[in-house]
Design a protein around this motif. Sequence first.
Motif, mmCIF file in Angstrom:
data_model
loop_
_atom_site.group_PDB
_atom_site.id
_atom_site.type_symbol
_atom_site.label_atom_id
_atom_site.label_comp_id
_atom_site.label_asym_id
_atom_site.label_seq_id
_atom_site.Cartn_x
_atom_site.Cartn_y
_atom_site.Cartn_z
ATOM 1 N N CYS A 208 -32.901 13.758 54.981
ATOM 2 C CA CYS A 208 -32.593 14.810 54.982
ATOM 3 C C CYS A 208 -33.963 14.950 55.707
ATOM 4 O O CYS A 208 -34.698 15.963 55.784
ATOM 5 C CB CYS A 208 -31.550 15.431 53.849
ATOM 6 N N ALA A 209 -33.822 14.748 57.083
ATOM 7 C CA ALA A 209 -34.872 15.166 57.964
ATOM 8 C C ALA A 209 -36.388 15.040 57.739
ATOM 9 O O ALA A 209 -37.028 15.650 58.214
ATOM 10 C CB ALA A 209 -34.967 17.084 58.391
ATOM 11 N N LYS A 355 -38.877 13.487 62.523
ATOM 12 C CA LYS A 355 -37.797 14.037 63.121
ATOM 13 C C LYS A 355 -38.362 15.879 63.451
ATOM 14 O O LYS A 355 -39.307 16.513 62.517
ATOM 15 C CB LYS A 355 -36.588 14.679 61.198
ATOM 16 N N VAL A 356 -37.996 15.969 64.147
ATOM 17 C CA VAL A 356 -38.036 17.701 64.544
ATOM 18 C C VAL A 356 -36.950 18.343 63.791
ATOM 19 O O VAL A 356 -35.140 17.531 63.939
ATOM 20 C CB VAL A 356 -37.401 17.715 66.208
ATOM 21 N N VAL A 357 -37.103 19.315 63.408
ATOM 22 C CA VAL A 357 -35.407 20.139 62.523
ATOM 23 C C VAL A 357 -35.795 21.722 62.910
ATOM 24 O O VAL A 357 -36.366 22.278 62.787
ATOM 25 C CB VAL A 357 -36.221 20.725 61.003
ATOM 26 N N LEU A 416 -32.180 8.616 69.573
ATOM 27 C CA LEU A 416 -32.470 9.256 68.410
ATOM 28 C C LEU A 416 -31.460 9.143 67.259
ATOM 29 O O LEU A 416 -29.694 8.690 68.198
ATOM 30 C CB LEU A 416 -32.884 10.454 68.949
ATOM 31 N N THR A 417 -32.052 9.521 66.466
ATOM 32 C CA THR A 417 -30.322 9.561 65.449
ATOM 33 C C THR A 417 -29.738 10.786 66.017
ATOM 34 O O THR A 417 -29.625 11.214 66.389
ATOM 35 C CB THR A 417 -31.097 9.585 63.407
ATOM 36 N N ALA A 418 -28.722 10.195 65.340
ATOM 37 C CA ALA A 418 -27.265 10.872 66.402
ATOM 38 C C ALA A 418 -26.572 12.119 65.309
ATOM 39 O O ALA A 418 -26.742 13.127 65.821
ATOM 40 C CB ALA A 418 -26.257 10.018 66.490
ATOM 41 N N ASN A 419 -27.963 12.129 64.511
ATOM 42 C CA ASN A 419 -27.786 13.859 63.940
ATOM 43 C C ASN A 419 -28.655 14.491 63.054
ATOM 44 O O ASN A 419 -30.042 13.627 63.365
ATOM 45 C CB ASN A 419 -26.575 14.082 62.499
ATOM 46 N N GLN A 420 -29.278 15.404 63.030
ATOM 47 C CA GLN A 420 -30.201 16.581 62.480
ATOM 48 C C GLN A 420 -31.125 16.183 60.713
ATOM 49 O O GLN A 420 -31.962 16.784 61.085
ATOM 50 C CB GLN A 420 -29.878 17.824 62.680
#
Length: 446
Positions: A208-209, A355-357, A416-420
């Motif tokens: 979770c980011a 992570k950019v959140v 990058l990882t494919a979801n946020q």
Amino acid sequence: MHDERSRELYDRALSVLPGGVNSPVRAVRPYPFFVERGDGAHVVDADGNKYIDYVMGYGPLLLGHGLPQEVESRIQSQLSDGPMYGAPTEVEVELAEFIARHVQSVEMVRFVNSGTEATTSAVRLARGYTGRDKIVVMQGGYHGAQESTLVEGKTGGTGSPSSSGIPDAFAEETITVPFNDERAVREVFEERGDEIAAVLAEPILGNCASVGPVEGYLDTLREVTDDHGALLVFDEVMTGFRVGGLQCAQGKFGVTPDLTTFAKVIGGGFPVGAIGGPAEIMESFTPTGDVFQAGTYSGHPLSLTAGLEMLRYAAENDVYDHLADLGDQLRSGLADILEDEAPEYTVTGYDSMFKVVFTRDGPRDLSGQCEAGCRQDPDCPRFDYCPKSKADVSAAETERWERLFWPAMKEQGVFLTANQYESQFLSYAHTDEDVEKTLEAYKEVL
Ligand code: PLP
């Protein structure tokens, strides 16, 4: 960018693999690129395109894609001696000793084959040891594809399955609470503390980011579990031997759990998992105790050789210092870019995780700049705005991440990882130049 070969492979894959993939997070839209090979900090796809890789196999590849010569030769030599035997080998003892030497809470280790298997066995062990059934997990946490934790629900209430195929009866034994909410977890323990076997928590919400713990939160988990005779289980599948160096995240935050689950880095890129803890609890596992646990591939010599050699290399070289420096450089560069280009977003992470959140409430007037990514520092001017729980990471931004942001970064040559929600990882193979290029790409795309 050419993509004909990846498209062709994806079309073939769709006929024989559900969704064309073997793990759902890989099913990026409109189609994933197929990897031909790794090369240091890069991956090269089936059409010859090269990307700076921050997925790093979703965490295991601490040193990047190519391994140092001495690590590779030990793996090759194990391979030529035969991949596995179904009888004990010295490397199991050596890796268990290595983990016990560095991780304060660990005296004994049971090796398994994945993070999912590790958390499943840890939950069974906690239930068997305490004689209780309920577990508490964090909203936004992830512990693999196991029945007891694929659960959602209102804070403190009865959980319900978050996947079809899981009986309600499993989910009903799981209570969810928001991460970083001390009051919620204290209330749960006040109401039903004597039914709870364990709190299972990632010390940083890696799925979770990379949301980190606010000062004192992990201590609260330690305190309430101690007060009520429950176990504290840290899921360090992602953070283990990545955050906090050889002492892991528990060393970094100074909180000692009863049990720890590991995977990813300790297998050096090969399938692995492990549960660690004091002998008194660990000996509840069969054959010494009555909590059944077993596996044909458990303690697999290839995985354990790769993991041990990689960890030894990390211990003997400047791996963790390099990763922490590069992480700080990347996070502070990103913080500067966000300040100018996208003040509604923030950057999180520790050491080699970042992570950019895309935060919940959209643009806000944030005066003052975050210095190096959200570490939940109360003195930071952005502290109040930084995400502290799953609710602070915007579900509404999912589409923007998947349809616009991820493909645009890929076009810039950054994987990058494919979801946020999924964290991203630096490796020892990443360089200052990779970080500079990556910052330029973020600037362009944001
Ligand atoms: N626990 C955590 C914290 C994870 O991040 C993961 C996977 O990403 C798992 C457990 C499950 O591990 P595996 O995918 O090896 O089964």
